[in-house]
Motif scaffolding. Structure first.
Motif, PDB file in Angstrom:
ATOM      1  N   ILE A 110      36.676  36.886  36.212  1.00 39.16           N
ATOM      2  CA  ILE A 110      36.661  37.726  37.471  1.00 39.16           C
ATOM      3  C   ILE A 110      38.593  36.769  37.989  1.00 39.16           C
ATOM      4  CG2 ILE A 110      35.141  35.743  38.870  1.00 39.16           C
ATOM      5  CD1 ILE A 110      34.576  37.671  40.873  1.00 39.16           C
ATOM      6  N   GLU A 111      39.340  38.133  38.298  1.00 40.09           N
ATOM      7  CA  GLU A 111      40.296  38.007  39.371  1.00 40.09           C
ATOM      8  C   GLU A 111      40.685  37.518  40.037  1.00 40.09           C
ATOM      9  OE1 GLU A 111      43.186  37.827  37.229  1.00 40.09           O
ATOM     10  OE2 GLU A 111      42.039  38.889  35.495  1.00 40.09           O
ATOM     11  N   HIS A 112      39.720  37.652  41.164  1.00 42.57           N
ATOM     12  CA  HIS A 112      39.813  37.251  42.444  1.00 42.57           C
ATOM     13  C   HIS A 112      38.403  37.015  43.817  1.00 42.57           C
ATOM     14  CE1 HIS A 112      43.565  40.106  42.179  1.00 42.57           C
ATOM     15  NE2 HIS A 112      44.180  38.171  42.522  1.00 42.57           N
ATOM     16  N   PHE A 113      37.852  35.645  43.408  1.00 43.99           N
ATOM     17  CA  PHE A 113      36.235  34.914  43.313  1.00 43.99           C
ATOM     18  C   PHE A 113      36.193  35.689  45.007  1.00 43.99           C
ATOM     19  CE2 PHE A 113      33.430  32.034  45.411  1.00 43.99           C
ATOM     20  CZ  PHE A 113      32.190  32.932  44.263  1.00 43.99           C
ATOM     21  N   THR A 114      36.925  35.615  45.817  1.00 44.98           N
ATOM     22  CA  THR A 114      37.121  35.514  46.991  1.00 44.98           C
ATOM     23  C   THR A 114      36.645  37.226  47.861  1.00 44.98           C
ATOM     24  OG1 THR A 114      38.982  35.309  47.416  1.00 44.98           O
ATOM     25  CG2 THR A 114      37.840  33.654  47.909  1.00 44.98           C
ATOM     26  N   ASN A 115      37.478  37.916  46.771  1.00 44.08           N
ATOM     27  CA  ASN A 115      37.426  39.732  47.493  1.00 44.08           C
ATOM     28  C   ASN A 115      35.382  39.913  46.823  1.00 44.08           C
ATOM     29  OD1 ASN A 115      37.245  42.696  46.611  1.00 44.08           O
ATOM     30  ND2 ASN A 115      39.116  42.171  47.368  1.00 44.08           N
ATOM     31  N   LEU A 116      34.979  40.421  48.169  1.00 43.43           N
ATOM     32  CA  LEU A 116      33.190  41.341  48.698  1.00 43.43           C
ATOM     33  C   LEU A 116      33.453  42.144  46.827  1.00 43.43           C
ATOM     34  CD1 LEU A 116      30.182  40.871  48.322  1.00 43.43           C
ATOM     35  CD2 LEU A 116      31.229  42.422  50.887  1.00 43.43           C
ATOM     36  N   ASN A 117      34.598  43.252  47.114  1.00 44.58           N
ATOM     37  CA  ASN A 117      34.531  44.744  46.752  1.00 44.58           C
ATOM     38  C   ASN A 117      34.537  43.574  44.867  1.00 44.58           C
ATOM     39  OD1 ASN A 117      34.184  45.758  48.428  1.00 44.58           O
ATOM     40  ND2 ASN A 117      36.425  46.500  48.574  1.00 44.58           N
ATOM     41  N   GLU A 118      35.154  43.441  44.615  1.00 45.95           N
ATOM     42  CA  GLU A 118      34.840  42.436  42.942  1.00 45.95           C
ATOM     43  C   GLU A 118      34.186  41.513  42.377  1.00 45.95           C
ATOM     44  OE1 GLU A 118      38.946  40.373  40.217  1.00 45.95           O
ATOM     45  OE2 GLU A 118      39.020  41.174  42.221  1.00 45.95           O
ATOM     46  N   ARG A 119      33.229  41.045  43.162  1.00 38.99           N
ATOM     47  CA  ARG A 119      32.048  39.713  42.618  1.00 38.99           C
ATOM     48  C   ARG A 119      31.500  41.264  42.587  1.00 38.99           C
ATOM     49  NH1 ARG A 119      33.167  37.025  47.649  1.00 38.99           N
ATOM     50  NH2 ARG A 119      31.207  37.778  48.569  1.00 38.99           N
ATOM     51  N   ILE A 120      30.699  42.303  42.883  1.00 37.96           N
ATOM     52  CA  ILE A 120      29.545  43.189  42.931  1.00 37.96           C
ATOM     53  C   ILE A 120      30.746  43.946  41.851  1.00 37.96           C
ATOM     54  CG2 ILE A 120      29.108  45.143  44.224  1.00 37.96           C
ATOM     55  CD1 ILE A 120      28.960  44.297  46.703  1.00 37.96           C
ATOM     56  N   GLY A 121      31.120  44.603  41.819  1.00 36.94           N
ATOM     57  CA  GLY A 121      31.493  45.048  40.586  1.00 36.94           C
ATOM     58  C   GLY A 121      31.875  44.363  39.450  1.00 36.94           C
ATOM     59  N   PHE A 122      32.055  43.101  39.121  1.00 36.66           N
ATOM     60  CA  PHE A 122      32.070  41.681  38.286  1.00 36.66           C
ATOM     61  C   PHE A 122      30.803  41.351  37.935  1.00 36.66           C
ATOM     62  CE2 PHE A 122      31.704  37.244  36.924  1.00 36.66           C
ATOM     63  CZ  PHE A 122      32.760  37.507  35.867  1.00 36.66           C
ATOM     64  N   GLY A 123      30.012  41.749  38.940  1.00 38.73           N
ATOM     65  CA  GLY A 123      27.789  41.224  38.715  1.00 38.73           C
ATOM     66  C   GLY A 123      27.713  42.293  38.155  1.00 38.73           C
TER      67      GLY A 123
END
Length: 418
Positions: free
Chosen positions: A273-286
């Motif tokens: 995960i490149e940007h842990f603090t980004n909500l959209n990225e965390r959801i897509g990563f999950g």
């Protein structure tokens, strides 16, 4: 003395070209290994209409009740059986939320009893990684890269995320297990555990349809929103962790990797995960992690077998005993870790990298009262509720080792600068 110092620096700088070459070889090796692991595929069924209907129900509930929605008090329960069940689940959650070790074990027990709870296995494996990240802070490589206070703040962020997600999700899982035991839906009790109204229609549908992918995606969305304001945007953690240089160092070292061990000598699957603090990225990563775990038969079978057979204690030696040891007396203590990793695939038994167990280095951490509010305010990014897509490149053995090498290089440089 100065000659020794210069030789040490030259030795360290000499590892850089080899690390670069190994990184390129690792990319190719990861591609080949991913190709082997991609077959056979597992179906991830997705019902778009059901997802849309569940979200519409959640939005309708909010429009009817709005911000006046409050969790009911326990004495409003209609039956003695419900009161006892709520108390039982509260007690079980408190007991199992003692540490990362107990949480991780509780998730696996849920999945083993009810394999349709896909999220429970995903949470178990992600929670294992949380434990590894916690012990890394006091392991042989990271300890010299951060001050004691920085390590404490980073640990508190990791622990807080781990504990809050468990506090919210585990009662939901237990309500399902008790619903199965009683032969009736108990999801009318969700508000008594301060669960977001967003989750109610998804659990109602799961009870009748057993739609595991839809429930898993809903739980991913819910838990990432749950920690967004309580942790990620919390002024304390922003000041001391997420806006600090030491947190960005974690990104550069690729310590934001989530790995699924496929056995103690069978490689790693995972993603970064490149940007842990980004909500959209965390959801897509999950969602990508879920599609990786349940979209490829070999990954699911081997990762679950590892989870079953290797108890989680927080040491990276659990999945890589060739490189790590939890015994500090057998660990390598010198400014030459990066050179040792470059020269050998396996380290000698008395010169491995120190990766302690969680209980060796961190005590159980009581946490502050949880802010009680519902993150769901009647609207949701519709792209969140979409079918998870399997990642194409996911074999992480070489990528993970490269991250360890970069950490070792940073460790060696820090010692030489002292």
């Amino acid at each position: 003395m100065r000659d020794d110092w210069l030789r040490s620096w030259m030795r360290l700088l000499g590892t850089v070209p080899r690390m670069t070459g190994e990184a390129l070889k690792g990319k190719y090796a990861g591609w080949k290994a991913s190709k082997r692991l991609r077959h056979p595929l597992r179906e991830i069924p997705w019902n778009s209409r059901s997802a849309e209907a569940a979200l519409a129900d959640a939005e309708r509930m909010f429009s009817m009740n709005g911000r006046s929605m409050r969790a009911p008090v326990t004495n409003m329960l209609q039956s003695e059986e419900d009161r006892e069940l709520v108390e039982l689940i509260h007690n079980e959650t408190t007991r199992s939320n003692r540490s990362n070790i107990t949480r991780t074990a509780a998730y696996l027990e849920c999945y083993n009893r009810f394999p349709e709870l896909h999220w429970a296995l995903l949470a178990h494996l992600v929670s294992r990684n949380g434990g590894y990240n916690m012990t890394d802070l006091k392991g042989g490589l990271m300890e010299d890269l951060m001050t004691g206070q920085q390590r404490e703040w980073m640990y508190r962020l990791l622990e807080r995320c781990n504990a809050l997600i468990f506090q919210d999700a585990y009662p939901q899982l237990l309500l399902y297990t008790h619903s199965r035991r009683l032969g009736r839906s108990c999801f009318h009790l969700l508000p008594f555990f301060h669960v977001s109204a967003f989750m109610v229609p998804f659990w109602d549908r799961f009870w009748t349809l057993r739609d595991s992918p839809l429930l898993t995606v809903a739980l991913i969305i819910n838990e990432q929103h749950y920690i967004e304001e309580r942790v990620i945007r919390n002024p304390y953690f922003q000041k001391h962790v997420t806006r600090c240089a030491s947190f960005r160092v974690h990104d550069w070292l690729h310590l934001n990797q989530i790995v699924f061990p496929l056995g103690q000598d069978s490689g790693l699957a995972g993603l970064i995960i490149e940007h842990f603090t980004n909500l959209n990225e965390r959801i897509g990563f999950g969602k990508s992690l879920y599609a990786l775990l349940f979209g490829y038969e070999q990954v699911l079978t081997q990762a679950h077998s590892f989870a079953q057979n290797v108890p989680h204690k927080g040491s990276r030696s659990e999945y890589w005993p060739q490189l790590f040891t939890p015994d500090i007396k057998k660990a390598l203590h010198s400014p030459y870790e990066s050179a040792a990793l470059n020269n050998k695939e396996r380290l000698p038994s008395n010169s491995k990298l120190y990766s302690p167990t969680l209980e060796q280095v961190w005590s159980d951490t009581p946490y502050e009262p949880i802010p009680r509010y519902d993150w769901f305010q009647g609207m949701l990014n519709p792209s969140y509720l979409s079918k998870p897509r399997r990642p194409f490149l996911f074999e992480m053995t070489h990528e993970h080792r490269f991250g360890i090498r970069k950490t070792a290089a940073g460790h060696d440089a820090e010692i030489l600068l002292q």
